[in-house]
Design a protein around this motif. Sequence first.
Motif, mmCIF file in Angstrom:
data_model
loop_
_atom_site.group_PDB
_atom_site.id
_atom_site.type_symbol
_atom_site.label_atom_id
_atom_site.label_comp_id
_atom_site.label_asym_id
_atom_site.label_seq_id
_atom_site.Cartn_x
_atom_site.Cartn_y
_atom_site.Cartn_z
ATOM 1 N N LEU A 85 0.921 -1.316 -0.185
ATOM 2 C CA LEU A 85 -0.097 -0.137 -0.032
ATOM 3 C C LEU A 85 1.047 1.343 -0.035
ATOM 4 C CD1 LEU A 85 -2.901 0.889 0.113
ATOM 5 C CD2 LEU A 85 -2.434 1.058 2.402
ATOM 6 N N ARG A 86 0.733 2.183 -0.981
ATOM 7 C CA ARG A 86 1.498 3.261 -1.149
ATOM 8 C C ARG A 86 0.729 4.752 -1.142
ATOM 9 N NH1 ARG A 86 6.809 2.355 -5.104
ATOM 10 N NH2 ARG A 86 7.145 4.241 -4.063
ATOM 11 N N VAL A 87 1.202 5.611 -0.556
ATOM 12 C CA VAL A 87 0.505 6.957 -0.801
ATOM 13 C C VAL A 87 1.289 7.977 -1.205
ATOM 14 C CG1 VAL A 87 -0.928 8.604 0.303
ATOM 15 C CG2 VAL A 87 -1.353 6.306 0.831
ATOM 16 N N ASP A 88 1.221 8.799 -2.213
ATOM 17 C CA ASP A 88 2.111 9.769 -2.623
ATOM 18 C C ASP A 88 1.149 10.833 -3.412
ATOM 19 O OD1 ASP A 88 4.640 11.158 -3.092
ATOM 20 O OD2 ASP A 88 5.311 9.211 -3.977
ATOM 21 N N ASP A 89 2.077 12.100 -3.728
ATOM 22 C CA ASP A 89 1.465 13.104 -4.436
ATOM 23 C C ASP A 89 0.887 12.622 -5.745
ATOM 24 O OD1 ASP A 89 2.069 14.955 -2.396
ATOM 25 O OD2 ASP A 89 4.057 15.139 -3.005
ATOM 26 N N GLY A 90 0.126 13.529 -6.326
ATOM 27 C CA GLY A 90 -0.593 13.334 -7.574
ATOM 28 C C GLY A 90 -1.886 13.164 -7.864
ATOM 29 N N SER A 91 -2.415 13.067 -8.982
ATOM 30 C CA SER A 91 -3.464 12.791 -9.461
ATOM 31 C C SER A 91 -3.712 11.676 -10.373
ATOM 32 C CB SER A 91 -4.010 13.850 -10.121
ATOM 33 O OG SER A 91 -3.652 14.417 -11.327
ATOM 34 N N LEU A 92 -4.722 10.958 -10.616
ATOM 35 C CA LEU A 92 -4.799 9.962 -11.333
ATOM 36 C C LEU A 92 -4.673 10.253 -12.930
ATOM 37 C CD1 LEU A 92 -7.877 7.884 -9.947
ATOM 38 C CD2 LEU A 92 -5.435 7.426 -9.808
ATOM 39 N N GLY A 93 -4.855 11.510 -13.088
ATOM 40 C CA GLY A 93 -4.642 12.022 -14.670
ATOM 41 C C GLY A 93 -3.271 12.167 -14.936
ATOM 42 N N THR A 94 -2.524 12.268 -13.806
ATOM 43 C CA THR A 94 -0.950 12.488 -14.036
ATOM 44 C C THR A 94 -0.255 11.405 -13.963
ATOM 45 O OG1 THR A 94 -0.545 13.476 -12.033
ATOM 46 C CG2 THR A 94 -0.810 14.973 -13.985
ATOM 47 N N VAL A 95 -0.652 10.352 -12.899
ATOM 48 C CA VAL A 95 0.094 9.317 -12.542
ATOM 49 C C VAL A 95 -0.536 8.059 -13.425
ATOM 50 C CG1 VAL A 95 0.212 7.608 -10.719
ATOM 51 C CG2 VAL A 95 0.283 9.899 -10.176
ATOM 52 N N CYS A 96 -1.630 8.073 -13.744
ATOM 53 C CA CYS A 96 -1.993 6.843 -14.381
ATOM 54 C C CYS A 96 -3.072 7.292 -15.644
ATOM 55 C CB CYS A 96 -2.669 5.878 -13.375
ATOM 56 S SG CYS A 96 -2.750 4.458 -14.017
ATOM 57 N N PRO A 97 -2.654 7.941 -16.636
ATOM 58 C CA PRO A 97 -3.649 8.521 -17.739
ATOM 59 C C PRO A 97 -4.167 7.382 -18.859
ATOM 60 C CG PRO A 97 -1.227 9.067 -18.331
ATOM 61 C CD PRO A 97 -1.252 8.710 -16.860
ATOM 62 N N THR A 98 -3.243 6.541 -18.878
ATOM 63 C CA THR A 98 -3.981 5.341 -19.360
ATOM 64 C C THR A 98 -4.359 3.974 -18.848
ATOM 65 O OG1 THR A 98 -1.646 4.452 -19.898
ATOM 66 C CG2 THR A 98 -2.325 6.125 -21.447
ATOM 67 N N CYS A 99 -4.606 4.483 -17.680
ATOM 68 C CA CYS A 99 -4.908 2.947 -16.849
ATOM 69 C C CYS A 99 -6.426 2.753 -17.194
ATOM 70 C CB CYS A 99 -4.880 3.215 -15.334
ATOM 71 S SG CYS A 99 -3.255 3.393 -14.832
ATOM 72 N N GLU A 100 -6.537 1.250 -17.144
ATOM 73 C CA GLU A 100 -8.225 1.010 -17.213
ATOM 74 C C GLU A 100 -8.776 1.754 -16.021
ATOM 75 O OE1 GLU A 100 -10.242 -3.136 -16.118
ATOM 76 O OE2 GLU A 100 -8.289 -3.516 -17.308
ATOM 77 N N ARG A 101 -10.352 2.180 -16.595
ATOM 78 C CA ARG A 101 -10.868 2.677 -15.584
ATOM 79 C C ARG A 101 -11.800 1.577 -14.882
ATOM 80 N NH1 ARG A 101 -11.631 8.395 -16.002
ATOM 81 N NH2 ARG A 101 -10.377 9.220 -17.654
ATOM 82 N N PRO A 124 -3.671 16.858 -3.316
ATOM 83 C CA PRO A 124 -4.261 15.503 -4.131
ATOM 84 C C PRO A 124 -3.158 14.439 -3.726
ATOM 85 C CG PRO A 124 -3.510 16.887 -5.546
ATOM 86 C CD PRO A 124 -3.349 17.655 -4.501
ATOM 87 N N LEU A 125 -3.767 13.373 -3.304
ATOM 88 C CA LEU A 125 -2.700 12.138 -3.098
ATOM 89 C C LEU A 125 -3.218 10.982 -4.052
ATOM 90 C CD1 LEU A 125 -2.724 12.280 0.597
ATOM 91 C CD2 LEU A 125 -0.866 12.817 -0.965
ATOM 92 N N VAL A 126 -2.209 10.146 -4.234
ATOM 93 C CA VAL A 126 -2.797 8.808 -5.143
ATOM 94 C C VAL A 126 -2.381 7.818 -4.147
ATOM 95 C CG1 VAL A 126 -2.224 7.391 -6.906
ATOM 96 C CG2 VAL A 126 -2.433 9.988 -7.379
ATOM 97 N N ILE A 127 -3.394 6.927 -3.747
ATOM 98 C CA ILE A 127 -3.076 5.641 -2.991
ATOM 99 C C ILE A 127 -3.203 4.485 -4.022
ATOM 100 C CG2 ILE A 127 -4.225 4.115 -1.429
ATOM 101 C CD1 ILE A 127 -5.861 6.866 -0.550
ATOM 102 N N SER A 128 -2.042 3.607 -4.064
ATOM 103 C CA SER A 128 -2.127 2.508 -4.718
ATOM 104 C C SER A 128 -1.704 1.298 -3.828
ATOM 105 C CB SER A 128 -1.196 2.734 -5.801
ATOM 106 O OG SER A 128 0.307 2.788 -5.378
ATOM 107 N N ALA A 129 -2.390 0.071 -4.313
ATOM 108 C CA ALA A 129 -2.146 -1.163 -3.866
ATOM 109 C C ALA A 129 -1.666 -2.311 -5.021
ATOM 110 C CB ALA A 129 -3.267 -1.691 -3.193
ATOM 111 N N GLY A 130 -0.225 -2.586 -4.687
ATOM 112 C CA GLY A 130 0.162 -3.343 -6.091
ATOM 113 C C GLY A 130 0.796 -4.672 -5.302
ATOM 114 N N GLY A 131 0.702 -5.417 -6.206
ATOM 115 C CA GLY A 131 1.469 -6.874 -6.064
ATOM 116 C C GLY A 131 2.010 -7.727 -7.268
ATOM 117 N N ASP A 132 2.478 -8.820 -6.914
ATOM 118 C CA ASP A 132 2.562 -9.765 -8.086
ATOM 119 C C ASP A 132 1.521 -10.485 -8.553
ATOM 120 O OD1 ASP A 132 3.264 -12.101 -9.441
ATOM 121 O OD2 ASP A 132 4.984 -12.744 -8.232
ATOM 122 N N PRO A 133 0.949 -10.498 -9.672
ATOM 123 C CA PRO A 133 -0.361 -10.967 -10.129
ATOM 124 C C PRO A 133 -0.349 -12.358 -10.000
ATOM 125 C CG PRO A 133 1.056 -10.269 -12.232
ATOM 126 C CD PRO A 133 1.655 -9.610 -10.917
#
Length: 191
Positions: A85-101, A124-133
């Motif tokens: 789980l990570r939290v950092d500055d940004g917006s979805l438009g700048t961090v992940c513009p081509t991500c699947e909605r 604005p903050l972006v919260i992400s959760a990531g791992g090995d698929p």
Amino acid sequence: MMHWPTGRGGTAALLLPLLLLAACGQEPDRGELTARARSAGTSPEYVHVTEVSGYRVVPMSAGVTGDHGFGSHYVSDADGSVFELRVDDGSLGTVCPTCERDGGLRYRRTDSARHEYLREADGPLVISAGGDPAAVDREVLRAAVEHARPADGAELDALLPESPGDGAPVERGDLPRTGDGAPVDPEGAGG
């Protein structure tokens, strides 16, 4: 009028948790928590926690990510799988513009070894959760991002590193005064 249950330990079962909470002390000082966060290179608003069934936070994994964001790892008690789980500055438009909605969330698979869900929070903050698929399925990551929230005082206290106080180095007690700095093993260790 409040009625307390009676019978097999009813009153005692309700009062015991209240007494234990009272004995634990007070909420950690917010100023001290802010100082600890700043000493680590972040701010309390970046420290978030989440709740996903079967997963628990690994406090020793918590720390600063990027310039001043914050992250921690969660491990499954069932199979040892891990997500971050990570939290950092940004917006979805700048961090992940081509991500699947996916509703108000975004999903991306960055390579064969990582996939993640993201959402915006105040800041604005972006919260992400990531791992090995191969280890953590998409629904776990989705739930982690959906349930992520700012850490309360007790959670901040548990996740933030202890403040060094006066800035003096921490005395470990197991390092030799001369030599290469390798820890001193007690007599008979390793043999």
